[in-house]
Design a protein around this motif. Structure first.
Motif, short mmCIF file in Angstrom:
data_model
loop_
_atom_site.label_atom_id
_atom_site.label_comp_id
_atom_site.label_asym_id
_atom_site.label_seq_id
_atom_site.Cartn_x
_atom_site.Cartn_y
_atom_site.Cartn_z
N ALA A 236 -28.01 11.90 -1.50
CA ALA A 236 -29.16 11.72 -0.60
C ALA A 236 -29.18 10.30 -0.03
CB ALA A 236 -30.46 12.00 -1.35
N ASP A 237 -28.84 9.33 -0.88
CA ASP A 237 -28.79 7.94 -0.42
C ASP A 237 -27.71 7.77 0.64
OD1 ASP A 237 -29.51 5.16 -0.51
OD2 ASP A 237 -27.70 4.78 -1.70
N ALA A 238 -26.56 8.42 0.44
CA ALA A 238 -25.47 8.34 1.41
C ALA A 238 -25.86 9.00 2.73
CB ALA A 238 -24.21 9.00 0.83
N ILE A 239 -26.53 10.15 2.67
CA ILE A 239 -26.98 10.82 3.89
C ILE A 239 -27.94 9.92 4.66
CG2 ILE A 239 -28.35 12.73 4.80
CD1 ILE A 239 -27.27 14.43 2.47
N ALA A 240 -28.87 9.29 3.93
CA ALA A 240 -29.83 8.40 4.59
C ALA A 240 -29.13 7.24 5.28
CB ALA A 240 -30.82 7.88 3.55
N PHE A 241 -28.10 6.68 4.63
CA PHE A 241 -27.37 5.56 5.20
C PHE A 241 -26.56 5.99 6.42
CE2 PHE A 241 -23.42 2.77 4.76
CZ PHE A 241 -23.98 1.71 5.47
N LEU A 242 -25.77 7.04 6.30
CA LEU A 242 -24.90 7.47 7.39
C LEU A 242 -25.68 8.13 8.53
CD1 LEU A 242 -21.82 8.81 5.40
CD2 LEU A 242 -22.14 6.58 6.47
N SER A 243 -26.92 8.48 8.28
CA SER A 243 -27.78 8.99 9.35
C SER A 243 -28.37 7.85 10.18
CB SER A 243 -28.93 9.83 8.77
OG SER A 243 -28.44 10.99 8.15
N ARG A 244 -28.18 6.63 9.70
CA ARG A 244 -28.72 5.47 10.39
C ARG A 244 -27.63 4.61 11.05
NH1 ARG A 244 -33.74 3.52 11.21
NH2 ARG A 244 -33.64 1.70 9.87
N ILE A 245 -26.44 4.58 10.43
CA ILE A 245 -25.37 3.69 10.89
C ILE A 245 -24.05 4.44 10.93
CG2 ILE A 245 -23.93 1.72 10.15
CD1 ILE A 245 -26.49 0.32 9.31
N GLY A 246 -23.31 4.29 12.04
CA GLY A 246 -21.98 4.89 12.13
C GLY A 246 -21.94 6.08 13.06
N PRO A 247 -20.76 6.71 13.17
CA PRO A 247 -20.59 7.82 14.12
C PRO A 247 -21.45 9.03 13.83
CG PRO A 247 -18.64 7.55 12.72
CD PRO A 247 -19.50 6.35 12.50
N ALA A 248 -21.72 9.33 12.56
CA ALA A 248 -22.60 10.46 12.24
C ALA A 248 -24.01 10.19 12.74
CB ALA A 248 -22.61 10.73 10.74
N ALA A 249 -24.44 8.94 12.62
CA ALA A 249 -25.79 8.57 13.07
C ALA A 249 -25.95 8.79 14.57
CB ALA A 249 -26.08 7.10 12.71
#
Length: 285
Positions: A223-236
């Motif tokens: 969940a922490d990883a999803i929150a991070f990658l949903s904010r920064i990077g190509p997935a975001a």
């Protein structure tokens, strides 16, 4: 492409809010970069940290060389504010003469306040609109025995945060035909060596480093990883542009993919970067 205006606005604001997780993601790389910097850093003189972000590299350099005057420069006002707060909390009571952070264009600040004995950067050099012109500007603001140490991402295919996002989104961006500022703009080591040489720097051998890119941790690291990658990077970026249904699909697929990279209380993606070392060559070019 991330422009200067993006770093001064929305992108910089997000990175400032996420500085703890971005520092965590690059912590393994930073150990090696900081060692490379310390190996050439003078005891005294002037150093400039280009794209200093939340201040981690500047703080590490100041700790290693307290007699060196370190300036961190970034385009984002919010990131500079974070770095200044960290310096006050973590910097060992350093006065502004030895550790300071400025919101400015790195090339303009270098020209105004040089000559510098050392330039450093953790992933901050890949966003100049003209890399040769930027490197030349730094050379012109350098002493004749100045050193330059920086890190940059290796190819997209060697970095899990990008390939995982591509798989989840279902689309891999085409490789730009020419130079385009961005996270993977410096992936080609031969091209970077040529840019440095054109600008008056003598590049040493670039060190390719595989490192752990930690995107999640804690009781629920996925969940922490999803929150991070949903904010920064190509997935975001894909999530932000998606319709509500598509956004839900991407987030669920992202969670499933990240679960494969969970190791106990962390989610660790493979990553690869270059660490460059260069020295000023001859007179300023």
């Amino acid at each position: 492409m991330t422009s200067g205006l993006d770093w001064r606005g929305r992108v910089g604001d997000i990175w400032a809010a996420e500085w703890r997780r971005t520092d965590r993601s690059l912590a393994d790389l930073s150990r090696h970069l900081n060692a490379a910097i310390a190996a050439v850093a003078p005891e005294q003189g002037l150093a400039l940290d280009i794209g200093s972000g939340a201040g981690a590299t500047s703080l590490a350099l100041h700790a290693a060389r307290p007699g060196l005057c370190v300036t961190g420069v970034d385009l984002s006002p919010d990131l500079v504010t974070v770095a200044q707060g960290r310096a006050a909390d973590e910097g060992g009571g350093a006065d502004e003469a030895h550790l300071r952070f400025r919101c400015d264009d790195a090339i303009r600040l270098a020209a105004r306040e040089g000559p510098f004995d050392l330039f450093v950067s953790r992933h901050g050099v890949m966003f100049f609109p003209d890399s040769v012109a930027a490197f030349r500007g730094l050379r012109q603001a350098a002493t004749d025995d100045a050193a330059f140490v920086f890190s940059c991402f290796d190819e997209r295919g060697h970095n899990g945060f990008a390939t995982l996002a591509d798989a989840v989104i279902g689309h891999t961006p085409p490789t730009p035909a020419g130079y385009e500022p961005g996270p993977f703009a410096f992936a080609d080591s031969h091209r970077v060596a040529d840019w440095l040489e054109q600008a008056g720097w003598a590049p040493g051998a670039a060190a390719r480093l595989s490192f752990e890119y930690v995107v999640g941790a804690g009781e629920d690291p996925v969940a922490d990883a999803i929150a991070f990658l949903s904010r920064i990077g190509p997935a975001a970026r894909a999530i932000a542009a998606a319709t509500p249904d598509e956004r839900d699909r991407i987030v669920k697929a992202l969670g499933r993919a990240l679960s494969d990279y969970r190791v106990e209380d962390r989610v660790v993606l493979p990553a690869s970067a270059w660490i460059w070392r260069a020295h000023a060559r001859g007179g300023a070019g």
